[in-house]
Design a protein around this motif. Structure first.
Motif, short mmCIF file in Angstrom:
data_model
loop_
_atom_site.label_atom_id
_atom_site.label_comp_id
_atom_site.label_asym_id
_atom_site.label_seq_id
_atom_site.Cartn_x
_atom_site.Cartn_y
_atom_site.Cartn_z
N ASN A 36 -0.66 -5.28 6.89
CA ASN A 36 0.50 -6.01 7.40
C ASN A 36 1.42 -5.12 8.24
OD1 ASN A 36 -0.02 -8.57 5.98
ND2 ASN A 36 0.33 -7.35 4.14
N HIS A 37 0.83 -4.14 8.91
CA HIS A 37 1.66 -3.15 9.61
C HIS A 37 2.52 -3.78 10.70
CE1 HIS A 37 2.80 0.89 10.79
NE2 HIS A 37 2.60 0.56 12.05
N SER A 38 2.03 -4.84 11.34
CA SER A 38 2.82 -5.45 12.41
C SER A 38 4.11 -6.07 11.87
CB SER A 38 2.00 -6.53 13.13
OG SER A 38 1.66 -7.58 12.23
N LEU A 39 4.11 -6.46 10.60
CA LEU A 39 5.30 -7.02 9.98
C LEU A 39 6.15 -5.95 9.31
CD1 LEU A 39 3.74 -10.19 8.28
CD2 LEU A 39 5.02 -10.08 10.42
N ILE A 40 5.48 -4.98 8.66
CA ILE A 40 6.19 -3.97 7.88
C ILE A 40 6.63 -2.80 8.75
CG2 ILE A 40 5.95 -2.35 5.96
CD1 ILE A 40 3.92 -4.35 4.75
N GLY A 41 5.77 -2.42 9.70
CA GLY A 41 6.10 -1.33 10.62
C GLY A 41 6.40 -0.03 9.91
N HIS A 42 7.45 0.65 10.35
CA HIS A 42 7.80 1.95 9.79
C HIS A 42 8.29 1.85 8.35
CE1 HIS A 42 7.06 4.04 13.47
NE2 HIS A 42 7.94 3.32 14.15
N ASN A 43 8.60 0.65 7.89
CA ASN A 43 9.00 0.50 6.49
C ASN A 43 7.86 0.80 5.53
OD1 ASN A 43 11.65 -0.22 7.09
ND2 ASN A 43 11.14 -2.39 7.28
N ALA A 44 6.64 0.93 6.04
CA ALA A 44 5.51 1.32 5.18
C ALA A 44 5.79 2.65 4.51
CB ALA A 44 4.23 1.41 6.01
N ALA A 45 6.47 3.54 5.21
CA ALA A 45 6.80 4.85 4.62
C ALA A 45 7.69 4.67 3.40
CB ALA A 45 7.50 5.72 5.67
N LEU A 46 8.63 3.72 3.47
CA LEU A 46 9.51 3.46 2.33
C LEU A 46 8.72 2.91 1.16
CD1 LEU A 46 12.52 1.81 4.21
CD2 LEU A 46 12.28 4.20 3.50
N ALA A 47 7.79 1.99 1.45
CA ALA A 47 7.00 1.38 0.39
C ALA A 47 6.11 2.40 -0.30
CB ALA A 47 6.15 0.24 0.96
N VAL A 48 5.45 3.24 0.47
CA VAL A 48 4.53 4.22 -0.11
C VAL A 48 5.29 5.31 -0.86
CG1 VAL A 48 2.77 5.95 0.40
CG2 VAL A 48 2.76 3.76 1.62
N GLY A 49 6.33 5.86 -0.22
CA GLY A 49 7.12 6.89 -0.88
C GLY A 49 7.78 6.36 -2.14
N GLY A 50 8.28 5.12 -2.07
CA GLY A 50 8.91 4.52 -3.23
C GLY A 50 7.93 4.30 -4.37
N THR A 51 6.69 3.95 -4.05
CA THR A 51 5.68 3.74 -5.08
C THR A 51 5.33 5.04 -5.78
OG1 THR A 51 4.74 1.87 -3.85
CG2 THR A 51 3.35 2.88 -5.53
N ILE A 52 5.22 6.13 -5.02
CA ILE A 52 4.93 7.42 -5.63
C ILE A 52 6.06 7.82 -6.58
CG2 ILE A 52 4.68 9.90 -5.14
CD1 ILE A 52 3.27 9.06 -2.52
N ALA A 53 7.30 7.63 -6.14
CA ALA A 53 8.44 7.96 -7.00
C ALA A 53 8.46 7.07 -8.23
CB ALA A 53 9.74 7.81 -6.21
N LEU A 54 8.20 5.77 -8.04
CA LEU A 54 8.19 4.83 -9.16
C LEU A 54 7.15 5.21 -10.20
CD1 LEU A 54 8.88 2.09 -10.54
CD2 LEU A 54 7.15 1.06 -9.04
N ASP A 55 5.93 5.49 -9.75
CA ASP A 55 4.86 5.86 -10.67
C ASP A 55 5.23 7.12 -11.45
OD1 ASP A 55 3.36 3.72 -9.92
OD2 ASP A 55 1.88 4.84 -8.77
N GLY A 56 5.83 8.08 -10.75
CA GLY A 56 6.22 9.31 -11.42
C GLY A 56 7.31 9.11 -12.45
#
Length: 233
Positions: free
Chosen positions: A148-168
Motif C-alpha cells: 500500500n505504498h502509494s497510500l502510506i508513502g513515507h509513513n511506512a517508516a513510522l509504521a515499521v519503526g513503531g512496530t519494532i519499538a512496540l515488539d521490544g
C-alpha cells in the motif's frame, strides 16, 4: 537502472550501513547500560532500535529498500517483490554490518552487557515462540506497507519503526525481541557464544514464512508498488 553495477554496490553499502547502525544501537543500549554510572532508561533502550530503523528508512529506503534484516529480504523474495539473485548479497552485507558493530563495541568495552546479545531470558522454547510471533508481526507490517505504498508513502517508516519499538516494549524480557538474525548473530559471533544463536535464526525465519503466507491470503500476489518498494524507488 536497478541492474547498474554502481547502483547495486550502493544498495549493498546502504544495507551494510543500516544493519551496522541498527546493531550498534540495539546491542549498544545493553552495553552502555552495563558500563554507565546510571542505568539507561529501559524504555529508551527498547525504543531506540525502532527509531534508528525509522531514520534509516528515510535515508536509504529509496536506494536499497531498507531491509536491514535477512528475514525481510527473504520475505520480499518469497513474495516476488525482490529478485532472488540479489538475496545472497543483501544477507552477506547485513551480517557483515552487524559483525562490524559488535566488533567496535567489543573493542571499546569488552564483553560488557554480554555485548548486547539477545538472550532467551524465559527459556529456549518461550523465546523461540516469542521470536516467531514478533517477527510475524513485523513482516506483516512491512509487507502491508510495501503493498500500500502509494497510500502510506513515507509513513511506512513510522509504521515499521513503531512496530519494532512496540515488539521490544512488551516482549524484550522474554527473548530480547530480536526479529533479526543479523542483529543477533553479530554479537554472538564476536563474543564467541553461539549456543542460543539457533533461536534467533529459526524463530524469525518461521515467523517470516508465516507472514508471507498470510500476506498471500490477504492480498494475493505481489503488486508493482511492492516491487518498487522492496528494491528502492
Amino acid at each position: 537502472d536497478r541492474n547498474d553495477p554502481t547502483r547495486i554496490w550502493r544498495c549493498l553499502l546502504a544495507e551494510m550501513l543500516g544493519t551496522f547502525l541498527l546493531t550498534f544501537v540495539a546491542a549498544g543500549a545493553d552495553v552502555y547500560d552495563a558500563i554507565g554510572h546510571g542505568p539507561v532508561n529501559a524504555n529508551a533502550r527498547l525504543v531506540a532500535p525502532g527509531l534508528m530503523v525509522m531514520a534509516m528508512i528515510y535515508v536509504v529506503g529509496g536506494l536499497s529498500g531498507a531491509h536491514f534484516n535477512p528475514v525481510v529480504t527473504l520475505a520480499f523474495a518469497m513474495r516476488r517483490d525482490f529478485p532472488w539473485k540479489r538475496v545472497p548479497g543483501y544477507i552477506i552485507v547485513q551480517i557483515i554490518g552487524a559483525i562490524l558493530a559488535a566488533l567496535i563495541l567489543r573493542s571499546l568495552f569488552g564483553l560488557a552487557g554480554h555485548l548486547g546479545e539477545t538472550l532467551p531470558h524465559a527459556g529456549a522454547i518461550p523465546a523461540l515462540v516469542t521470536e516467531i510471533i514478533l517477527t510475524f508481526i513485523l513482516i506483516t507490517v512491512i509487507l502491508g506497507t510495501a503493498t500500500n505504498h502509494s497510500l502510506i508513502g513515507h509513513n511506512a517508516a513510522l509504521a515499521v519503526g513503531g512496530t519494532i519499538a512496540l515488539d521490544g516494549m512488551f516482549a524484550y524480557t522474554a527473548s530480547g525481541a530480536s526479529m533479526n538474525p543479523a542483529r543477533s548473530l553479530g554479537p554472538f559471533i564476536v563474543a564467541g557464544q553461539l549456543g542460543d544463536a539457533w533461536i534467533y535464526i529459526v524463530g524469525p525465519l518461521v515467523g517470516g514464512l508465516i507472514a508471507v503466507g498470510i500476506a498471500y491470503l490477504l492480498r494475493g500476489k505481489t503488486t508493482p508498488q511492492a516491487v518498487e518498494t522492496a528494491s528502492g524507488q
